[in-house]
Scaffold this motif. Sequence first.
Motif, PDB file in Angstrom:
ATOM      1  N   GLU A 157      27.590 -18.269 -10.770  1.00 25.91           N
ATOM      2  CA  GLU A 157      29.052 -18.184 -10.869  1.00 25.91           C
ATOM      3  C   GLU A 157      29.694 -17.839  -9.518  1.00 25.91           C
ATOM      4  O   GLU A 157      30.262 -16.768  -9.338  1.00 25.91           O
ATOM      5  N   PRO A 158      29.629 -18.758  -8.561  1.00 21.72           N
ATOM      6  CA  PRO A 158      30.228 -18.502  -7.241  1.00 21.72           C
ATOM      7  C   PRO A 158      31.752 -18.407  -7.326  1.00 21.72           C
ATOM      8  O   PRO A 158      32.391 -19.090  -8.129  1.00 21.72           O
ATOM      9  N   ARG A 159      32.315 -17.565  -6.463  1.00 18.34           N
ATOM     10  CA  ARG A 159      33.766 -17.339  -6.430  1.00 18.34           C
ATOM     11  C   ARG A 159      34.261 -17.438  -4.984  1.00 18.34           C
ATOM     12  O   ARG A 159      33.464 -17.387  -4.041  1.00 18.34           O
ATOM     13  N   ILE A 160      35.593 -17.536  -4.833  1.00 15.57           N
ATOM     14  CA  ILE A 160      36.188 -17.593  -3.487  1.00 15.57           C
ATOM     15  C   ILE A 160      37.398 -16.669  -3.417  1.00 15.57           C
ATOM     16  O   ILE A 160      38.111 -16.481  -4.415  1.00 15.57           O
ATOM     17  N   ASN A 161      37.622 -16.111  -2.244  1.00 14.90           N
ATOM     18  CA  ASN A 161      38.819 -15.324  -1.961  1.00 14.90           C
ATOM     19  C   ASN A 161      39.333 -15.778  -0.602  1.00 14.90           C
ATOM     20  O   ASN A 161      38.621 -15.701   0.398  1.00 14.90           O
ATOM     21  N   THR A 162      40.561 -16.309  -0.553  1.00 14.37           N
ATOM     22  CA  THR A 162      41.150 -16.780   0.700  1.00 14.37           C
ATOM     23  C   THR A 162      42.660 -16.888   0.533  1.00 14.37           C
ATOM     24  O   THR A 162      43.160 -17.001  -0.589  1.00 14.37           O
ATOM     25  N   GLY A 163      43.353 -16.862   1.642  1.00 18.81           N
ATOM     26  CA  GLY A 163      44.796 -17.072   1.614  1.00 18.81           C
ATOM     27  C   GLY A 163      45.178 -18.476   2.032  1.00 18.81           C
ATOM     28  O   GLY A 163      46.351 -18.816   2.065  1.00 18.81           O
ATOM     29  N   ARG A 164      44.164 -19.331   2.354  1.00 15.61           N
ATOM     30  CA  ARG A 164      44.449 -20.687   2.793  1.00 15.61           C
ATOM     31  C   ARG A 164      43.579 -21.718   2.071  1.00 15.61           C
ATOM     32  O   ARG A 164      42.809 -22.452   2.698  1.00 15.61           O
ATOM     33  N   PRO A 165      43.676 -21.809   0.754  1.00 16.41           N
ATOM     34  CA  PRO A 165      42.890 -22.821   0.040  1.00 16.41           C
ATOM     35  C   PRO A 165      43.278 -24.237   0.434  1.00 16.41           C
ATOM     36  O   PRO A 165      42.500 -25.176   0.246  1.00 16.41           O
ATOM     37  N   ASP A 166      44.491 -24.403   0.994  1.00 19.96           N
ATOM     38  CA  ASP A 166      44.944 -25.721   1.436  1.00 19.96           C
ATOM     39  C   ASP A 166      44.220 -26.192   2.689  1.00 19.96           C
ATOM     40  O   ASP A 166      44.298 -27.378   3.042  1.00 19.96           O
ATOM     41  N   ALA A 167      43.526 -25.267   3.370  1.00 22.42           N
ATOM     42  CA  ALA A 167      42.865 -25.599   4.637  1.00 22.42           C
ATOM     43  C   ALA A 167      41.377 -25.870   4.461  1.00 22.42           C
ATOM     44  O   ALA A 167      40.629 -25.830   5.435  1.00 22.42           O
ATOM     45  N   PHE A 168      40.944 -26.127   3.228  1.00 18.63           N
ATOM     46  CA  PHE A 168      39.534 -26.435   2.971  1.00 18.63           C
ATOM     47  C   PHE A 168      39.407 -27.762   2.234  1.00 18.63           C
ATOM     48  O   PHE A 168      40.018 -27.963   1.181  1.00 18.63           O
ATOM     49  N   ALA A 169      38.627 -28.688   2.828  1.00 18.77           N
ATOM     50  CA  ALA A 169      38.224 -29.902   2.117  1.00 18.77           C
ATOM     51  C   ALA A 169      36.979 -29.553   1.306  1.00 18.77           C
ATOM     52  O   ALA A 169      36.133 -28.779   1.749  1.00 18.77           O
ATOM     53  N   ILE A 170      36.863 -30.124   0.104  1.00 19.26           N
ATOM     54  CA  ILE A 170      35.750 -29.801  -0.789  1.00 19.26           C
ATOM     55  C   ILE A 170      35.053 -31.091  -1.211  1.00 19.26           C
ATOM     56  O   ILE A 170      35.713 -32.087  -1.540  1.00 19.26           O
ATOM     57  N   THR A 171      33.721 -31.071  -1.182  1.00 25.78           N
ATOM     58  CA  THR A 171      32.957 -32.211  -1.674  1.00 25.78           C
ATOM     59  C   THR A 171      31.891 -31.740  -2.655  1.00 25.78           C
ATOM     60  O   THR A 171      31.428 -30.592  -2.598  1.00 25.78           O
ATOM     61  N   ILE A 172      31.529 -32.639  -3.560  1.00 28.08           N
ATOM     62  CA  ILE A 172      30.405 -32.422  -4.473  1.00 28.08           C
ATOM     63  C   ILE A 172      29.469 -33.604  -4.296  1.00 28.08           C
ATOM     64  O   ILE A 172      29.865 -34.755  -4.512  1.00 28.08           O
ATOM     65  N   ASN A 173      28.249 -33.328  -3.857  1.00 27.51           N
ATOM     66  CA  ASN A 173      27.295 -34.391  -3.529  1.00 27.51           C
ATOM     67  C   ASN A 173      27.894 -35.392  -2.543  1.00 27.51           C
ATOM     68  O   ASN A 173      27.684 -36.595  -2.652  1.00 27.51           O
ATOM     69  N   GLY A 174      28.686 -34.895  -1.580  1.00 21.76           N
ATOM     70  CA  GLY A 174      29.250 -35.757  -0.553  1.00 21.76           C
ATOM     71  C   GLY A 174      30.521 -36.462  -0.939  1.00 21.76           C
ATOM     72  O   GLY A 174      31.119 -37.144  -0.111  1.00 21.76           O
ATOM     73  N   GLN A 175      30.977 -36.319  -2.185  1.00 20.28           N
ATOM     74  CA  GLN A 175      32.202 -36.988  -2.620  1.00 20.28           C
ATOM     75  C   GLN A 175      33.358 -35.998  -2.651  1.00 20.28           C
ATOM     76  O   GLN A 175      33.229 -34.904  -3.190  1.00 20.28           O
ATOM     77  N   ALA A 176      34.493 -36.396  -2.065  1.00 20.01           N
ATOM     78  CA  ALA A 176      35.652 -35.510  -1.984  1.00 20.01           C
ATOM     79  C   ALA A 176      36.248 -35.259  -3.363  1.00 20.01           C
ATOM     80  O   ALA A 176      36.339 -36.164  -4.187  1.00 20.01           O
TER      81      ALA A 176
END
Length: 275
Positions: A220-239
Amino acid sequence: MSDEQESAVQELPLMGAGDKLRAAREAMGVDIEHISAQTRIPNRHLEAIEKGKFDSLPSRTYAIGFARSFAREVGLDDVEIADEVRVELADMQSHRAVMAAGMEPGDSAKLPSAGLAWFGAFAALLLAAGVVAFVSTYFGAGTGPGPLIAEGNAAEAEVDAALAENSAGATGPLSSAGQVVFTALEDGIWVRFYEDGGERLLEKQMSSGESFELPAGVTEPRINTGRPDAFAITINGQAVPKLSDEPVTLGDTPISAAALLARADVPDSAIPAPN
């Protein structure tokens, strides 16, 4: 571009960016699925681009980055296509601003002059930029004293580079058990990745282009940040869509592949069952 593709694109001088991409693809004799396989861009996003529905994509930068990748694949000038997409997005934003002011389409007596419409759109952009800067300054968690970088050519270039890198390293289809990777699109973005219960995975200010892969078997990984707009996310290389298109504080937000796919509203039937 071949003579056949150039002829197909130039048939209609008033074609939009999406029409030009579709015409070039059809001149090549390939379908959307082929372009998707080559660019790692989902079919639905490519179809939206061909229809000129750029504002339906996850964000402005993704719309321009996807369109550039599409253009390169079908032999068009990606810089020219990117410029046309920017213009079309600006026109869409101007139209929404006019409609929000209570204008009724088709009523020429109520339509403002072109100059007034552009002035209203410019004023709305300035107001939005001011609100974003205020929120980033006073509510961003650990983003540091640097100014908020507006979406522009630099951010678009980062997204485009991230797409190319993700395409080269793609390992398979979207999966609820897939490999999740976060890539920073700006410098000095503070973030904390951790497991539910507090076990820290990473806490630092990430640089532009720097990536973090969630370790295999993490609970159950989690994130804490004030700039979620500044992260690109991929799953198995797909955006997949960002956690937010605006700078807003996120805390204790689930970021497993399953949680991200649920946020992106990917139907269960499209996700292969893990082996």
